[in-house]
Design an enzyme around this catalytic site. Structure first.
Site, short mmCIF file in Angstrom:
data_model
loop_
_atom_site.label_atom_id
_atom_site.label_comp_id
_atom_site.label_asym_id
_atom_site.label_seq_id
_atom_site.Cartn_x
_atom_site.Cartn_y
_atom_site.Cartn_z
N CYS A 170 0.83 -1.21 0.00
CA CYS A 170 0.00 0.00 0.00
C CYS A 170 0.87 1.26 0.00
O CYS A 170 1.36 1.70 1.05
CB CYS A 170 -0.93 -0.01 1.22
N CYS A 181 -0.53 4.15 2.11
CA CYS A 181 -0.35 4.01 3.57
C CYS A 181 1.11 4.23 3.96
O CYS A 181 1.39 4.85 4.98
CB CYS A 181 -0.76 2.62 4.05
N ASP A 182 2.05 3.69 3.18
CA ASP A 182 3.44 3.60 3.66
C ASP A 182 4.42 4.50 2.91
O ASP A 182 5.57 4.62 3.34
CB ASP A 182 3.92 2.14 3.54
#
Ligand code: NAP
Length: 305
Positions: free
Chosen positions: A135, A138-139
């Protein structure tokens, strides 16, 4: 036995939330069960440019929030719980079990979508969350200003790699062929970005690192050369699988775990519908998931009349 709900919707992604708008507006007593967070794939998609009505594009997490708000406006309920099993699905009152509760419903709409595949390479599980990610949204921020790789050559890989290119120092796509699967528009965009590079006809054999990912061991399929390619992160986008393990032995599925439906989203079991990415032949598009969810809701409504 009286059922608790007219319909239980499994999954609060775009398909499930769209179904909820329609069932609850039709005054069907509706429960949505979701294991993680409302929005499904929307939560891990930065920018959505191909969903009609948003000429400038829209952020996935923002759209997810709005879809949830809209879905719950008409009396639908949402609970966070992982569905473990379905029982009596061929009976008029169907049973849905989570780890600590049992619910009953006259109809069930399955909208549990899917998840990104793992690469299956040594080191992947050990370094997940420590450089290995599925992701970018997200990261990606953890790797601001660093060199990262993206594995895969489909739309997901290109979308997320282009997103990453704005925040990291460089993005190297590692793709097993010398031609991308992604749509031409995304290809052209990626080719035009200076800090995007490609390792064509390469596969990742190993993810290398102790505490944190340090490199990927890659193999050039044309020359057979194997070498380490240093990277702070590996974002893996090598396809997608349906979240249907909990339906094994309960509903008929294709070998990959997708559920077959007719054009009205009806499965072979009366009162059970499937919609969105879990469906056989799904095109995995947001707009299609929304349409599928609406169709499933309308079918559930008509079948209970
Ligand atoms: P995908 O289209 O199946 O692409 C997967 C990519 O990973 C392919 O390039 C494939 O290589 C590669 N791959 C698969 N297994 C591999 C392995 N073991 N090792 C190395 N590489 C491997 O998956 P996706 O990108 O997740 O997209 C799935 C669907 O969602 C598509 O229909 C796509 O159009 C849709 N989608 C659309 C958008 C959008 O509209 N913007 C965004 C995301 C996804 P090969 O090419 O050699 O097979």
């Amino acid at each position: 036995m009286e059922a608790d709900y007219d319909v239980i919707i499994l999954g609060a992604g775009a398909a499930g939330l769209s179904a909820c708008v329609y069932t609850s507006r039709a005054m069907m007593k509706t429960l949505v069960l979701e294991s993680l967070g409302s929005g499904g794939q929307l939560l891990i998609t930065d920018e959505i440019e191909n969903y009609p009505g948003f000429p400038e594009g829209v952020k996935g997490p923002l759209l997810a929030q709005d879809m949830e708000t809209q879905a719950l406006r008409f009396g639908g309920e949402l609970e966070y719980a992982e569905v473990e099993a379905l029982d009596d699905i061929d009976k008029p009152v169907k049973i849905v079990r989570t780890d600590d509760k049992v619910y009953t419903a006259k109809s069930i709409i399955i909208a549990t979508g899917g998840a990104h595949n793992k690469l299956g390479a040594p080191g992947e599980d050990e370094l997940a969350g420590r450089g290995v990610s599925y992701c970018a949204v997200c990261d990606g921020n953890f790797f601001r200003g660093q060199d990262v790789v993206v594995v895969g050559g489909g739309d997901s890989a290109l979308d997320e790699g282009i997103y990453l290119s704005a925040i990291v120092k460089s993005v190297t796509f590692i793709h097993r062929r010398d031609e991308l699967r992604a749509t031409k528009l995304l290809q052209e965009r990626a080719f035009a970005i200076d800090n995007i590079k490609f390792l064509w006809s390469h596969v990742v054999e190993n993810l290398v690192g102790n505490e944190l990912l340090e490199a990927v061991k890659v193999k050039n399929l044309k020359t057979e050369e194997v070498y380490e390619y240093p990277t702070a992160a590996a974002f893996i986008y090598v396809g997608f699988h349906p979240n249907s393990e909990y339906l094994q032995g309960v509903l008929e599925m294709d070998p990959l775990g997708h559920i077959a439906t007719d054009l009205h989203m009806r499965t072979k079991v009366p009162g059970v519908y499937a919609c969105g990415d879990i469906r056989t032949e799904s095109t995995r598009q947001l707009g299609v998931a929304v349409g599928d969810g609406i169709t499933a809701a309308l079918s559930a409504y008509h079948d209970l009349l």
